[in-house]
Design a protein around this motif. Structure first.
Motif, PDB file in Angstrom:
ATOM      1  N   VAL A 110       0.846  -1.164   0.130  1.00  0.00           N
ATOM      2  CA  VAL A 110       0.260   0.020   0.087  1.00  0.00           C
ATOM      3  C   VAL A 110       0.830   1.416   0.111  1.00  0.00           C
ATOM      4  N   ALA A 111       1.866   1.330   0.887  1.00  0.00           N
ATOM      5  CA  ALA A 111       2.735   2.552   1.007  1.00  0.00           C
ATOM      6  C   ALA A 111       4.034   2.121   1.870  1.00  0.00           C
ATOM      7  N   HIS A 112       4.786   2.825   1.417  1.00  0.00           N
ATOM      8  CA  HIS A 112       6.388   2.506   1.849  1.00  0.00           C
ATOM      9  C   HIS A 112       7.019   3.899   2.175  1.00  0.00           C
ATOM     10  N   VAL A 113       7.841   3.522   3.339  1.00  0.00           N
ATOM     11  CA  VAL A 113       8.716   5.033   3.770  1.00  0.00           C
ATOM     12  C   VAL A 113      10.202   4.618   4.108  1.00  0.00           C
ATOM     13  N   THR A 114      10.824   5.180   3.523  1.00  0.00           N
ATOM     14  CA  THR A 114      12.456   4.858   3.553  1.00  0.00           C
ATOM     15  C   THR A 114      12.760   5.099   4.999  1.00  0.00           C
ATOM     16  N   VAL A 115      14.036   4.872   5.142  1.00  0.00           N
ATOM     17  CA  VAL A 115      14.799   5.419   6.382  1.00  0.00           C
ATOM     18  C   VAL A 115      14.945   6.933   6.414  1.00  0.00           C
ATOM     19  N   GLY A 116      15.392   7.400   5.069  1.00  0.00           N
ATOM     20  CA  GLY A 116      15.187   8.839   4.960  1.00  0.00           C
ATOM     21  C   GLY A 116      13.998   9.600   4.879  1.00  0.00           C
ATOM     22  N   GLY A 117      12.816   8.850   4.960  1.00  0.00           N
ATOM     23  CA  GLY A 117      11.550   9.547   4.838  1.00  0.00           C
ATOM     24  C   GLY A 117      10.883   9.511   3.509  1.00  0.00           C
ATOM     25  N   ASN A 118      11.654   9.246   2.414  1.00  0.00           N
ATOM     26  CA  ASN A 118      10.962   9.068   1.158  1.00  0.00           C
ATOM     27  C   ASN A 118       9.926   8.099   1.100  1.00  0.00           C
ATOM     28  N   THR A 119       8.782   8.474   0.250  1.00  0.00           N
ATOM     29  CA  THR A 119       7.450   7.560   0.402  1.00  0.00           C
ATOM     30  C   THR A 119       7.322   7.321  -1.030  1.00  0.00           C
ATOM     31  N   ASN A 120       6.510   5.967  -1.064  1.00  0.00           N
ATOM     32  CA  ASN A 120       5.800   5.807  -2.343  1.00  0.00           C
ATOM     33  C   ASN A 120       4.519   4.942  -2.114  1.00  0.00           C
ATOM     34  N   TYR A 121       3.717   5.022  -3.143  1.00  0.00           N
ATOM     35  CA  TYR A 121       2.245   4.500  -2.895  1.00  0.00           C
ATOM     36  C   TYR A 121       1.868   3.795  -3.913  1.00  0.00           C
ATOM     37  N   ALA A 122       0.931   2.801  -3.595  1.00  0.00           N
ATOM     38  CA  ALA A 122       0.109   2.130  -4.550  1.00  0.00           C
ATOM     39  C   ALA A 122      -0.633   3.150  -5.652  1.00  0.00           C
ATOM     40  N   ASP A 123      -0.863   2.921  -6.761  1.00  0.00           N
ATOM     41  CA  ASP A 123      -1.731   3.636  -7.685  1.00  0.00           C
ATOM     42  C   ASP A 123      -3.056   4.026  -7.029  1.00  0.00           C
ATOM     43  N   SER A 124      -3.608   2.712  -6.591  1.00  0.00           N
ATOM     44  CA  SER A 124      -4.853   2.870  -6.016  1.00  0.00           C
ATOM     45  C   SER A 124      -5.249   3.807  -4.831  1.00  0.00           C
ATOM     46  N   VAL A 125      -4.170   4.156  -4.155  1.00  0.00           N
ATOM     47  CA  VAL A 125      -4.331   4.765  -2.831  1.00  0.00           C
ATOM     48  C   VAL A 125      -3.517   6.205  -2.920  1.00  0.00           C
ATOM     49  N   LYS A 126      -2.861   6.569  -4.145  1.00  0.00           N
ATOM     50  CA  LYS A 126      -2.295   7.824  -4.222  1.00  0.00           C
ATOM     51  C   LYS A 126      -3.195   8.811  -4.097  1.00  0.00           C
ATOM     52  N   GLY A 127      -2.943   9.899  -3.147  1.00  0.00           N
ATOM     53  CA  GLY A 127      -3.861  11.258  -3.139  1.00  0.00           C
ATOM     54  C   GLY A 127      -4.716  10.993  -1.954  1.00  0.00           C
ATOM     55  N   ARG A 128      -4.963   9.659  -1.458  1.00  0.00           N
ATOM     56  CA  ARG A 128      -6.068   9.546  -0.381  1.00  0.00           C
ATOM     57  C   ARG A 128      -5.301   9.157   0.824  1.00  0.00           C
ATOM     58  N   PHE A 129      -4.101   8.207   0.824  1.00  0.00           N
ATOM     59  CA  PHE A 129      -3.382   7.848   1.930  1.00  0.00           C
ATOM     60  C   PHE A 129      -2.219   8.507   2.011  1.00  0.00           C
ATOM     61  N   THR A 130      -1.640   8.625   3.317  1.00  0.00           N
ATOM     62  CA  THR A 130      -0.340   9.090   3.725  1.00  0.00           C
ATOM     63  C   THR A 130       0.366   8.213   4.599  1.00  0.00           C
ATOM     64  N   ILE A 131       1.615   7.850   4.365  1.00  0.00           N
ATOM     65  CA  ILE A 131       2.374   7.297   5.355  1.00  0.00           C
ATOM     66  C   ILE A 131       3.278   8.203   6.092  1.00  0.00           C
ATOM     67  N   SER A 132       3.640   7.879   7.295  1.00  0.00           N
ATOM     68  CA  SER A 132       4.424   8.888   8.179  1.00  0.00           C
ATOM     69  C   SER A 132       5.212   7.973   9.150  1.00  0.00           C
ATOM     70  N   ARG A 133       6.195   8.405   9.488  1.00  0.00           N
ATOM     71  CA  ARG A 133       6.879   7.762  10.557  1.00  0.00           C
ATOM     72  C   ARG A 133       7.502   8.584  11.640  1.00  0.00           C
ATOM     73  N   ASP A 134       7.580   8.176  12.932  1.00  0.00           N
ATOM     74  CA  ASP A 134       7.811   8.926  14.051  1.00  0.00           C
ATOM     75  C   ASP A 134       9.212   8.234  14.796  1.00  0.00           C
ATOM     76  N   ASN A 135      10.461   8.300  14.401  1.00  0.00           N
ATOM     77  CA  ASN A 135      11.414   7.880  15.096  1.00  0.00           C
ATOM     78  C   ASN A 135      11.602   7.884  16.614  1.00  0.00           C
ATOM     79  N   ALA A 136      11.043   8.886  17.094  1.00  0.00           N
ATOM     80  CA  ALA A 136      11.113   9.149  18.557  1.00  0.00           C
ATOM     81  C   ALA A 136      10.065   8.182  19.112  1.00  0.00           C
ATOM     82  N   LYS A 137       9.018   7.794  18.560  1.00  0.00           N
ATOM     83  CA  LYS A 137       7.885   6.887  19.070  1.00  0.00           C
ATOM     84  C   LYS A 137       8.169   5.567  18.534  1.00  0.00           C
ATOM     85  N   ASN A 138       8.900   5.260  17.732  1.00  0.00           N
ATOM     86  CA  ASN A 138       8.979   3.825  17.010  1.00  0.00           C
ATOM     87  C   ASN A 138       7.818   3.651  16.506  1.00  0.00           C
ATOM     88  N   THR A 139       7.132   4.466  15.843  1.00  0.00           N
ATOM     89  CA  THR A 139       5.732   4.211  15.115  1.00  0.00           C
ATOM     90  C   THR A 139       5.647   4.743  13.994  1.00  0.00           C
TER      91      THR A 139
END
Length: 115
Positions: free
Chosen positions: A48-77
């Protein structure tokens, strides 16, 4: 012991929103690429979605513009914000952590979108 614990799945009407969370433990979270996959009944698991160590993201075409992936390294989440949900988004959503030969999965959380 590595654990990935997803939460936030629910039943929602079409057009609604949900935010999934995946809390990681037992890994150095900031060094892992993180992703969300989903698997609908009778279908293969798909990215569905992927985020790299550096914060770069990519998405499946079916969810682009609707879904957002994010990471919080301080919260391990890692999060998946899902907006404008459609019935075809119904699936079990899985969190994945990957680095080199290490590949970990959560137990999944159910998202059901009613029409």
């Amino acid at each position: 012991q590595v654990q990935l614990v997803e939460s936030g799945g629910n039943l929602v009407q079409a057009g609604g929103s949900l935010r999934l969370s995946c809390a990681a433990s037992g890994i150095i979270f900031s060094t892992y690429a993180m992703a969300w996959y989903r698997q609908a009944p009778g279908k293969q698991r798909e990215l569905v979605a992927h985020v790299t160590v550096g914060g770069n993201t990519n998405y499946a075409d079916s969810v682009k513009g609707r879904f957002t992936i994010s990471r919080d390294n301080a919260k391990n989440t890692v999060y998946l914000q899902m907006n404008s949900l459609k019935p075809e988004d119904t699936a079990v959503y899985y969190c994945n952590a990957r680095r080199a030969f290490f590949d970990y999965w959560g137990q999944g959380t159910q998202v059901t979108v009613s029409s």
